[in-house]
Scaffold this motif. Structure first.
Motif, PDB file in Angstrom:
ATOM      1  N   ALA A 112       0.807  -1.225   0.000  1.00 48.91           N
ATOM      2  CA  ALA A 112       0.000   0.000   0.000  1.00 48.91           C
ATOM      3  C   ALA A 112       0.832   1.263   0.000  1.00 48.91           C
ATOM      4  O   ALA A 112       0.413   2.296  -0.534  1.00 48.91           O
ATOM      5  N   VAL A 113       2.030   1.204   0.619  1.00 47.12           N
ATOM      6  CA  VAL A 113       2.761   2.434   0.915  1.00 47.12           C
ATOM      7  C   VAL A 113       4.031   2.618   0.093  1.00 47.12           C
ATOM      8  O   VAL A 113       4.326   3.731  -0.354  1.00 47.12           O
ATOM      9  N   ALA A 114       4.805   1.560  -0.114  1.00 47.62           N
ATOM     10  CA  ALA A 114       6.134   1.730  -0.711  1.00 47.62           C
ATOM     11  C   ALA A 114       6.066   2.159  -2.169  1.00 47.62           C
ATOM     12  O   ALA A 114       6.859   2.988  -2.621  1.00 47.62           O
ATOM     13  N   PHE A 115       5.127   1.591  -2.925  1.00 50.22           N
ATOM     14  CA  PHE A 115       5.078   1.861  -4.358  1.00 50.22           C
ATOM     15  C   PHE A 115       3.657   2.258  -4.773  1.00 50.22           C
ATOM     16  O   PHE A 115       2.724   2.209  -3.977  1.00 50.22           O
ATOM     17  N   GLY A 116       3.514   2.626  -6.033  1.00 54.75           N
ATOM     18  CA  GLY A 116       2.190   2.990  -6.542  1.00 54.75           C
ATOM     19  C   GLY A 116       1.774   4.382  -6.106  1.00 54.75           C
ATOM     20  O   GLY A 116       2.563   5.182  -5.613  1.00 54.75           O
ATOM     21  N   GLN A 117       0.500   4.655  -6.275  1.00 56.43           N
ATOM     22  CA  GLN A 117      -0.003   5.999  -5.998  1.00 56.43           C
ATOM     23  C   GLN A 117      -1.052   6.052  -4.892  1.00 56.43           C
ATOM     24  O   GLN A 117      -1.674   7.081  -4.677  1.00 56.43           O
ATOM     25  N   ARG A 135       6.907   5.440   3.795  1.00 56.43           N
ATOM     26  CA  ARG A 135       7.395   5.156   2.439  1.00 56.43           C
ATOM     27  C   ARG A 135       8.913   5.277   2.400  1.00 56.43           C
ATOM     28  O   ARG A 135       9.599   4.408   1.854  1.00 56.43           O
ATOM     29  N   GLY A 136       9.445   6.339   2.987  1.00 54.14           N
ATOM     30  CA  GLY A 136      10.898   6.504   3.006  1.00 54.14           C
ATOM     31  C   GLY A 136      11.596   5.374   3.730  1.00 54.14           C
ATOM     32  O   GLY A 136      12.642   4.877   3.280  1.00 54.14           O
ATOM     33  N   LEU A 137      11.039   4.949   4.853  1.00 52.94           N
ATOM     34  CA  LEU A 137      11.643   3.857   5.628  1.00 52.94           C
ATOM     35  C   LEU A 137      11.646   2.554   4.828  1.00 52.94           C
ATOM     36  O   LEU A 137      12.661   1.849   4.781  1.00 52.94           O
ATOM     37  N   LEU A 138      10.523   2.228   4.206  1.00 46.77           N
ATOM     38  CA  LEU A 138      10.427   0.960   3.490  1.00 46.77           C
ATOM     39  C   LEU A 138      11.350   0.935   2.273  1.00 46.77           C
ATOM     40  O   LEU A 138      11.921  -0.107   1.939  1.00 46.77           O
ATOM     41  N   LEU A 139      11.520   2.075   1.609  1.00 44.96           N
ATOM     42  CA  LEU A 139      12.432   2.120   0.468  1.00 44.96           C
ATOM     43  C   LEU A 139      13.880   1.987   0.929  1.00 44.96           C
ATOM     44  O   LEU A 139      14.677   1.276   0.307  1.00 44.96           O
ATOM     45  N   GLY A 199       3.773  10.068 -14.639  1.00 43.16           N
ATOM     46  CA  GLY A 199       3.401  10.937 -13.531  1.00 43.16           C
ATOM     47  C   GLY A 199       4.291  10.796 -12.317  1.00 43.16           C
ATOM     48  O   GLY A 199       3.951  11.297 -11.242  1.00 43.16           O
ATOM     49  N   GLY A 200       5.431  10.124 -12.473  1.00 44.25           N
ATOM     50  CA  GLY A 200       6.339   9.974 -11.336  1.00 44.25           C
ATOM     51  C   GLY A 200       5.948   8.914 -10.338  1.00 44.25           C
ATOM     52  O   GLY A 200       6.493   8.869  -9.229  1.00 44.25           O
ATOM     53  N   VAL A 201       4.989   8.045 -10.694  1.00 44.58           N
ATOM     54  CA  VAL A 201       4.562   6.979  -9.785  1.00 44.58           C
ATOM     55  C   VAL A 201       5.731   6.013  -9.551  1.00 44.58           C
ATOM     56  O   VAL A 201       6.366   5.564 -10.509  1.00 44.58           O
ATOM     57  N   LEU A 202       6.015   5.704  -8.297  1.00 43.42           N
ATOM     58  CA  LEU A 202       7.120   4.797  -7.979  1.00 43.42           C
ATOM     59  C   LEU A 202       6.753   3.366  -8.352  1.00 43.42           C
ATOM     60  O   LEU A 202       5.710   2.848  -7.940  1.00 43.42           O
ATOM     61  N   LEU A 203       7.642   2.736  -9.109  1.00 39.45           N
ATOM     62  CA  LEU A 203       7.453   1.345  -9.508  1.00 39.45           C
ATOM     63  C   LEU A 203       8.345   0.437  -8.658  1.00 39.45           C
ATOM     64  O   LEU A 203       9.419   0.858  -8.211  1.00 39.45           O
ATOM     65  N   PRO A 204       7.921  -0.797  -8.447  1.00 46.03           N
ATOM     66  CA  PRO A 204       8.653  -1.694  -7.524  1.00 46.03           C
ATOM     67  C   PRO A 204       9.898  -2.310  -8.151  1.00 46.03           C
ATOM     68  O   PRO A 204      10.001  -3.530  -8.286  1.00 46.03           O
ATOM     69  N   ALA A 205      10.870  -1.482  -8.506  1.00 46.05           N
ATOM     70  CA  ALA A 205      12.099  -1.999  -9.104  1.00 46.05           C
ATOM     71  C   ALA A 205      12.817  -2.943  -8.152  1.00 46.05           C
ATOM     72  O   ALA A 205      13.369  -3.977  -8.576  1.00 46.05           O
ATOM     73  N   GLU A 206      12.822  -2.602  -6.862  1.00 47.71           N
ATOM     74  CA  GLU A 206      13.499  -3.452  -5.877  1.00 47.71           C
ATOM     75  C   GLU A 206      12.862  -4.837  -5.807  1.00 47.71           C
ATOM     76  O   GLU A 206      13.574  -5.854  -5.756  1.00 47.71           O
ATOM     77  N   GLN A 207      11.541  -4.870  -5.811  1.00 47.17           N
ATOM     78  CA  GLN A 207      10.854  -6.159  -5.774  1.00 47.17           C
ATOM     79  C   GLN A 207      11.160  -6.975  -7.018  1.00 47.17           C
ATOM     80  O   GLN A 207      11.351  -8.195  -6.945  1.00 47.17           O
ATOM     81  N   VAL A 243      13.229  11.051   5.228  1.00 43.08           N
ATOM     82  CA  VAL A 243      13.299   9.804   5.999  1.00 43.08           C
ATOM     83  C   VAL A 243      14.160   8.778   5.278  1.00 43.08           C
ATOM     84  O   VAL A 243      14.914   8.026   5.904  1.00 43.08           O
ATOM     85  N   PHE A 244      14.074   8.740   3.966  1.00 43.24           N
ATOM     86  CA  PHE A 244      14.885   7.804   3.177  1.00 43.24           C
ATOM     87  C   PHE A 244      16.370   8.009   3.457  1.00 43.24           C
ATOM     88  O   PHE A 244      17.136   7.040   3.580  1.00 43.24           O
TER      89      PHE A 244
END
Length: 366
Positions: A112-117, A135-139, A199-207, A243-244
């Protein structure tokens, strides 16, 4: 309770009479060395795992910052109380959105928080300021985990002080460099999964890297590169980036994402094996810094004691034990455990669900 002057002291939230009565028999036994079993049985009502409505109601109020009617009034609570409530609310909302995906609490929150919008368009998550921090912590958690696994793998390749498989610094550089792909660092960067969508939506590259990688050290190197790219100004909103990188941060720190980004700048046009060798040097240097920071006098011998599993003798490295490669805990599983104890969350048919009581107390929506 809280700890002051090295001892347990009364905390900010007084215990109600019903709770003091509940624990009185158990506390009265604590000062005795020998306790008959029948007396211990009578005090068992305060034991772990024994349901107690009085304790549950009080803990619910304290942990969710609500009154006896389940209502939240911010002015009645301190900043730490409000932050704790926000963490419960964010997890509850994540469960509402993704609890039926069959994942554990940590992955549910990550979904819910790390990626997406959802952090920006969901009416509940977007209204909680602390969502950005999570979000910063999880990334950042991906980079921290990558360093831990990379370091553990390096130490695992080294022998003990008995002399078998001890290594020089050059042999350790070669250990990682030989696993690096051909080509230069920019080529590896081009092959990384996309970090952002429209739109700058974060994608789960790490996953994606964790799912498609071979689990070897170069997967962790790629995770570090992703963290470095995410650290650049403009990639993350300021509140997430703070936070990141760490709220107390005043400049680049050893091995943090901006440190790795500096390595990208220095090694971008050089072979990947050169970057791999440099990462080994950086890990060895950081190990020494940490060991020296922990240096203490041994009262038994009067000598110096180094708290480290990795040591160097005659320019050869040996170990006294392996390093752990598990991820640093985020306390999200514990948060979910408390939520279940308080009757805010339940697990039903393999799915996490927020109870009606939890929806009301935590204002988690539907």
């Amino acid at each position: 309770m809280e700890v002051r002057d090295g001892a347990l002291r009364p905390g900010r939230h007084p215990c109600p009479a019903a709770l003091r009565e509940l624990f009185a028999p158990l506390l009265s036994l604590a000062e005795r060395d020998v306790v008959p079993l029948d007396e211990l049985d009578r005090a068992g009502q305060a034991a772990l795992g024994v349901p107690s409505p009085a304790e549950q109601d009080w803990l619910t109020r304290v942990l969710t910052a609500t009154d006896s009617g389940g209502r939240y009034a911010p002015r009645d609570w301190e900043a730490s109380d409000r932050t704790r409530r926000a963490a419960f609310r964010i997890l509850a909302r994540a469960i509402v959105l993704h609890g039926r995906d069959g994942q554990d609490h940590q992955e549910t929150l990550r979904s819910a928080v790390a990626f997406g919008q959802e952090v920006t368009i969901d009416p509940v998550l977007s209204a909680i300021p602390e969502t950005a921090g999570w979000r910063g912590l999880l990334l950042r958690h991906y980079s921290v985990g990558a360093w831990r696994r990379l370091w553990a793998a390096l130490v695992s390749s080294i022998g003990s002080k008995e002399g078998e498989a001890d290594r020089t610094a050059q042999e350790l550089r070669d250990w990682l460099a030989e696993q690096a792909p051909a080509g230069d660092v920019r080529g590896v960067l081009r092959d990384l999964p996309p970090l952002q969508g429209p739109g700058g939506v974060l994608l789960p590259a790490e996953q994606r890297l964790l799912e498609t990688g071979d689990g070897g050290p170069m997967t962790d190197v790629r995770l570090l590169l992703v963290g470095a790219l995410r650290s650049r100004e403009g990639h993350l909103p300021d509140d997430v980036r703070a936070v990141f990188l760490g709220r107390q941060r005043r400049s680049a720190e050893f091995l943090d994402p901006t440190w790795v980004d500096g390595l990208i700048h220095d090694y971008g046009d050089r072979p990947v094996r050169d970057l791999a060798a440099r990462l080994v040097d950086d890990m060895l240097a950081q190990s020494r810094r940490v060991a020296l920071a922990k240096l203490r006098t041994d009262p038994a011998t009067g000598g110096l004691k180094i708290f480290s599993r990795l040591h160097v003798r005659n320019e050869r490295y040996f170990k006294t034990g392996d390093e752990g490669d598990a991820d640093i805990g985020t306390r999200i599983p514990q948060l979910g455990f408390f939520g279940r104890q308080l009757g805010l969350f339940v697990v039903r048919d393999g799915c996490h669900i927020v109870t009606e009581r939890g929806l009301g107390i935590l204002e988690a929506g539907r």
